[in-house]
Design a protein around this motif. Structure first.
Motif, mmCIF file in Angstrom:
data_model
loop_
_atom_site.group_PDB
_atom_site.id
_atom_site.type_symbol
_atom_site.label_atom_id
_atom_site.label_comp_id
_atom_site.label_asym_id
_atom_site.label_seq_id
_atom_site.Cartn_x
_atom_site.Cartn_y
_atom_site.Cartn_z
ATOM 1 N N GLY A 14 9.505 0.548 -10.654
ATOM 2 C CA GLY A 14 10.843 1.029 -10.319
ATOM 3 C C GLY A 14 11.890 0.326 -11.160
ATOM 4 O O GLY A 14 12.693 0.950 -11.869
ATOM 5 N N GLU A 33 13.350 -11.137 -12.784
ATOM 6 C CA GLU A 33 11.983 -11.047 -12.242
ATOM 7 C C GLU A 33 11.476 -12.455 -11.992
ATOM 8 O O GLU A 33 11.549 -13.316 -12.869
ATOM 9 C CB GLU A 33 11.076 -10.299 -13.223
ATOM 10 N N GLY A 40 5.517 -5.968 -12.232
ATOM 11 C CA GLY A 40 5.448 -5.877 -10.771
ATOM 12 C C GLY A 40 4.033 -5.824 -10.228
ATOM 13 O O GLY A 40 3.044 -6.092 -10.927
ATOM 14 N N THR A 41 3.971 -5.463 -8.946
ATOM 15 C CA THR A 41 2.686 -5.340 -8.261
ATOM 16 C C THR A 41 1.766 -4.419 -9.059
ATOM 17 O O THR A 41 0.586 -4.723 -9.269
ATOM 18 C CB THR A 41 2.915 -4.707 -6.864
ATOM 19 N N LYS A 51 -7.546 -0.036 -11.446
ATOM 20 C CA LYS A 51 -8.104 1.087 -12.218
ATOM 21 C C LYS A 51 -9.021 0.591 -13.331
ATOM 22 O O LYS A 51 -10.001 1.246 -13.667
ATOM 23 C CB LYS A 51 -6.990 1.964 -12.782
ATOM 24 N N GLY A 114 15.891 -13.789 -7.702
ATOM 25 C CA GLY A 114 17.263 -13.298 -7.621
ATOM 26 C C GLY A 114 17.759 -13.254 -6.183
ATOM 27 O O GLY A 114 17.020 -12.868 -5.273
ATOM 28 N N GLY A 143 10.253 -4.231 -4.357
ATOM 29 C CA GLY A 143 8.890 -3.828 -4.043
ATOM 30 C C GLY A 143 8.408 -4.186 -2.649
ATOM 31 O O GLY A 143 9.183 -4.251 -1.683
ATOM 32 N N ASP A 307 9.309 0.725 -3.496
ATOM 33 C CA ASP A 307 8.634 0.347 -2.243
ATOM 34 C C ASP A 307 9.581 -0.260 -1.215
ATOM 35 O O ASP A 307 9.262 -0.303 -0.025
ATOM 36 C CB ASP A 307 7.525 -0.688 -2.529
ATOM 37 N N MET A 313 4.588 4.575 -0.905
ATOM 38 C CA MET A 313 4.600 3.395 -1.784
ATOM 39 C C MET A 313 3.732 3.695 -2.997
ATOM 40 O O MET A 313 2.558 3.342 -3.044
ATOM 41 C CB MET A 313 4.108 2.175 -1.017
ATOM 42 N N ALA A 315 3.684 3.997 -7.445
ATOM 43 C CA ALA A 315 4.356 3.547 -8.662
ATOM 44 C C ALA A 315 5.200 4.661 -9.279
ATOM 45 O O ALA A 315 6.342 4.434 -9.687
ATOM 46 C CB ALA A 315 3.311 3.069 -9.671
HETATM 47 P P1 FAD Z 1 6.791 -3.785 -7.272
HETATM 48 O O1 FAD Z 1 5.848 -3.236 -8.248
HETATM 49 O O2 FAD Z 1 6.246 -4.474 -6.081
HETATM 50 O O3 FAD Z 1 7.733 -4.767 -8.087
HETATM 51 C C1 FAD Z 1 8.684 -5.567 -7.479
HETATM 52 C C2 FAD Z 1 8.929 -6.760 -8.352
HETATM 53 O O4 FAD Z 1 10.044 -7.487 -7.850
HETATM 54 C C3 FAD Z 1 7.782 -7.746 -8.388
HETATM 55 O O5 FAD Z 1 7.438 -8.029 -9.729
HETATM 56 C C4 FAD Z 1 8.327 -9.004 -7.693
HETATM 57 O O6 FAD Z 1 7.813 -10.205 -8.249
HETATM 58 C C5 FAD Z 1 9.802 -8.861 -7.971
HETATM 59 N N1 FAD Z 1 10.681 -9.519 -6.999
HETATM 60 C C6 FAD Z 1 10.670 -9.395 -5.651
HETATM 61 N N2 FAD Z 1 11.671 -10.078 -5.099
HETATM 62 C C7 FAD Z 1 12.349 -10.649 -6.122
HETATM 63 C C8 FAD Z 1 13.498 -11.463 -6.199
HETATM 64 N N3 FAD Z 1 14.192 -11.799 -5.112
HETATM 65 N N4 FAD Z 1 13.907 -11.885 -7.411
HETATM 66 C C9 FAD Z 1 13.231 -11.541 -8.543
HETATM 67 N N5 FAD Z 1 12.144 -10.758 -8.518
HETATM 68 C C10 FAD Z 1 11.719 -10.307 -7.334
HETATM 69 N N6 FAD Z 1 0.491 3.026 -6.793
HETATM 70 C C11 FAD Z 1 0.194 4.117 -7.536
HETATM 71 O O7 FAD Z 1 1.049 4.999 -7.698
HETATM 72 N N7 FAD Z 1 -1.037 4.266 -8.111
HETATM 73 C C12 FAD Z 1 -2.005 3.344 -7.964
HETATM 74 O O8 FAD Z 1 -3.105 3.503 -8.495
HETATM 75 C C13 FAD Z 1 -1.732 2.190 -7.181
HETATM 76 N N8 FAD Z 1 -2.670 1.246 -7.004
HETATM 77 C C14 FAD Z 1 -2.368 0.115 -6.281
HETATM 78 C C15 FAD Z 1 -3.365 -0.821 -6.089
HETATM 79 C C16 FAD Z 1 -3.106 -1.971 -5.364
HETATM 80 C C17 FAD Z 1 -4.197 -3.006 -5.182
HETATM 81 C C18 FAD Z 1 -1.805 -2.180 -4.826
HETATM 82 C C19 FAD Z 1 -1.490 -3.434 -4.051
HETATM 83 C C20 FAD Z 1 -0.818 -1.226 -4.985
HETATM 84 C C21 FAD Z 1 -1.087 -0.062 -5.713
HETATM 85 N N9 FAD Z 1 -0.135 0.945 -5.889
HETATM 86 C C22 FAD Z 1 -0.433 2.061 -6.612
HETATM 87 C C23 FAD Z 1 1.219 0.833 -5.315
HETATM 88 C C24 FAD Z 1 2.215 0.383 -6.414
HETATM 89 O O9 FAD Z 1 1.775 -0.852 -6.947
HETATM 90 C C25 FAD Z 1 3.611 0.242 -5.839
HETATM 91 O O10 FAD Z 1 3.991 1.436 -5.185
HETATM 92 C C26 FAD Z 1 4.606 -0.046 -6.952
HETATM 93 O O11 FAD Z 1 4.273 -1.228 -7.634
HETATM 94 C C27 FAD Z 1 6.035 -0.161 -6.402
HETATM 95 O O12 FAD Z 1 6.911 -0.428 -7.439
HETATM 96 P P2 FAD Z 1 8.264 -1.257 -7.196
HETATM 97 O O13 FAD Z 1 8.896 -1.333 -8.533
HETATM 98 O O14 FAD Z 1 9.010 -0.663 -6.082
HETATM 99 O O15 FAD Z 1 7.796 -2.691 -6.704
#
Ligand code: FAD
Ligand code: NAD
Length: 460
Positions: A14, A33, A40-41, A51, A114, A143, A307, A313, A315
């Motif tokens: 995101g 970050e 991210g996750t 994968k 942050g 996330g 997320d 939830m 990507a």
């Molecule tokens: P995130 O990817 O969680 O990123 C958030 C980031 O913010 C992180 O890097 C974190 O360190 C950072 N952060 C948090 N708080 C702070 C702060 N206060 N200051 C600075 N940094 C901060 N989705 C799919 O679509 N396909 C898949 O195949 C898939 N497989 C998955 C497999 C597993 C094992 C898991 C756990 C999840 C999977 N997902 C999959 C779900 C997907 O990972 C999430 O939906 C996606 O990463 C969400 O993106 P995001 O950017 O919202 O958050």
């Protein structure tokens, strides 16, 4: 104090997509970050490593069990260290790719946690010290994290989460997975293919709740046939590590003893230490940041996506929201078609769906017709020796407009892309059925299911 037109907190799919798109649209952008690696996750411990393991373990399993057509392997053995090294290389290539894209687009990266100090100031505390940023606008993309489950005592080793299950140093003899959702089935499949006995305990009557019922039930039968010990209607009450073993207690049965336990019962938004109280943002009943249709929080120049807000939830959902949110900031427009967001489970066979499920159509009282087609009648699937599963097309009973497409079968995750585009363009089942599909491809299964929904199929 460094000043930016946009400060993005979180560099997951995101946040990093939003930061790059905002820079492309001319904003001076920073991304904060807390982890050393970007992505991210999803890139570090989620989509990408899982994968890498799923792709490789499927081939390893075929080789170990002599299931490669026309080839007899006399001796084959698993090299787990090499498999994990492959996974780590794939993760590194992807996370470093984001670093490159940040540089290319002029996104300034701050390494640290942050925290919102007030509606226009973000404090970053990281390994290189503390810096305060002044922000015209802020986008929260922090996330999610693993949801705790009452009674489950995580030691992040024997009783752990997906973070541990993508990196076990040895194949467990017995792995118990709590939760028959996406993570449980994907990572359960990986370790089962590599030789573990895998027991999946799911609370609901079927696995993959939320996906189309017929498709989920078909998938469950196939996974059970593969040897996954899936037990539904089982409520886990306690899990803990004792003397190097994992003990899992559940209602109505004897405790299970395993060498690894994976908690996979969902994730919750990550807002810890974000300073939301300093800007007057309150969370909803499920801990999510409330936003309007343009991803604006209660403070209009502070946005949130991914997320950490409502919705699936995923990507690609987070990416679409990041893109739409910054387009709205710059142009006043920005939109996500949630009905056309696919979901995919990367097991074998894969399970995929987009649009409405049959259960949702029934509940909404929408009249529909349905067409299905089995992979067993598809020439390419036969050539691949991979014929389990079916595709299902749901269309409006009166207008023929596509309402939903659901697939369990080989490469369902790639096949669903066509259905997502068709839904986004408001196609009918006839449109899909009349479009030429290359022969012999798996995609012909979708054409035939559309034919079946609109009129009648040809090849069955
Ligand atoms: P995130 O990817 O969680 O990123 C958030 C980031 O913010 C992180 O890097 C974190 O360190 C950072 N952060 C948090 N708080 C702070 C702060 N206060 N200051 C600075 N940094 C901060 N989705 C799919 O679509 N396909 C898949 O195949 C898939 N497989 C998955 C497999 C597993 C094992 C898991 C756990 C999840 C999977 N997902 C999959 C779900 C997907 O990972 C999430 O939906 C996606 O990463 C969400 O993106 P995001 O950017 O919202 O958050
Ligand atoms: P999930 O919501 O997919 O599945 C959790 C499962 O645990 C549900 O079936 C639920 O009924 C069950 N459960 C809950 N409490 C239980 C209990 N006490 N005992 C037994 N079972 C119980 O959650 P997840 O698998 O942890 O995945 C988390 C998120 O990550 C999901 O939102 C998913 O979208 C995302 N993800 C996506 C992919 C993908 O797109 N391929 C892959 C992995 C993760």
């Amino acid at each position: 104090m460094p000043k930016h037109q946009l400060v993005v907190i979180g560099a997951g799919p995101g946040g990093y997509v939003a930061a790059i798109r905002a820079a492309q649209l001319g904003l001076n952008v920073a991304c904060v970050e807390k982890e050393a690696a970007l992505g991210g996750t999803c890139l570090r411990v989620g989509c990408i490593p899982s994968k890498a393991l799923l792709e490789a373990s499927e081939r390893i399993h075929a080789a170990l069990h002599n299931r490669l057509v026309g080839l007899r392997i006399k001796e084959a053995e698993l090299d787990l260290a090499a498999l994990m090294a492959h996974k780590d290389r794939v993760v590194r290539a992807n996370t470093q790719g984001i670093e490159y894209l940040f540089k290319k687009n002029g996104v300034v990266r701050y390494h640290g946690h942050g925290r919102l100090l007030d509606p226009h100031r973000v404090r970053v505390e990281g390994p290189e010290g503390v810096v305060e940023l002044e922000a015209e606008r802020i986008l929260i993309a922090t996330g999610s994290k693993v949801a705790p489950l009452k009674g489950v005592e995580l030691d992040y080793d024997i009783v752990g989460t997906s973070d541990q299950a993508i990196a076990y140093p040895q194949v467990p003899e017995h792995l118990v997975v709590i939760g028959g959702g996406v993570i449980g089935l994907e990572l359960g499949s990986v370790w089962h293919r590599l030789g573990a006995r895998v027991t999946v305990l799911e609370y609901l009557p079927t696995i993959l709740g939320g996906m189309d019922g017929e498709i989920a039930r078909t998938a469950e039968k196939i996974f059970k046939k593969q040897g996954l010990d899936i037990r539904t209607g089982v409520r886990v009450t306690r899990a803990y590590a004792q003397d190097g073993r994992g003990i899992v207690e559940y209602e109505g049965g004897e405790p299970l003893v395993a060498d690894r336990v994976l908690l996979a019962t969902g994730r919750i938004p990550n807002t810890e230490g974000l300073g939301l109280e300093n800007v007057g943002i309150t969370l909803d009943e499920r801990g999510r940041i409330p936003v309007n249709a343009h991803y604006q929080t209660a403070v209009p120049h502070i946005y949130a996506i991914g997320d950490v807000i409502a919705g699936p939830m995923l990507a690609h959902k987070a990416e679409e929201e990041g893109y739409a949110a910054v387009e709205h900031m710059v142009s006043g427009y920005g939109h996500v078609d949630y009905n056309a967001i696919p979901s995919v489970v990367y097991t074998h066979p894969e399970v995929a769906g987009v649009g409405k499920t049959e259960e949702e159509l029934k509940a909404a009282g929408i009249p529909y017709k349905k067409g299905t087609f089995p992979f067993s009648a598809n020439g390419r699937a036969r050539a691949m020796n991979d014929t389990e599963g079916l595709a299902k097309v749901l269309a409006h009973a009166e207008t023929d407009r596509l309402l939903g497409v659901h697939i369990v079968g080989p490469r369902a995750g790639d096949l669903i892309a066509e259905a997502a585009v068709a839904l986004a363009f408001h196609a009918s089942a006839e449109d899909l059925a009349r479009a030429s599909h290359a022969h012999p491809t798996l995609a012909e299964v979708l054409k035939e299911a559309a034919l079946a929904a609109w009129d009648r199929p040809l090849h069955i």
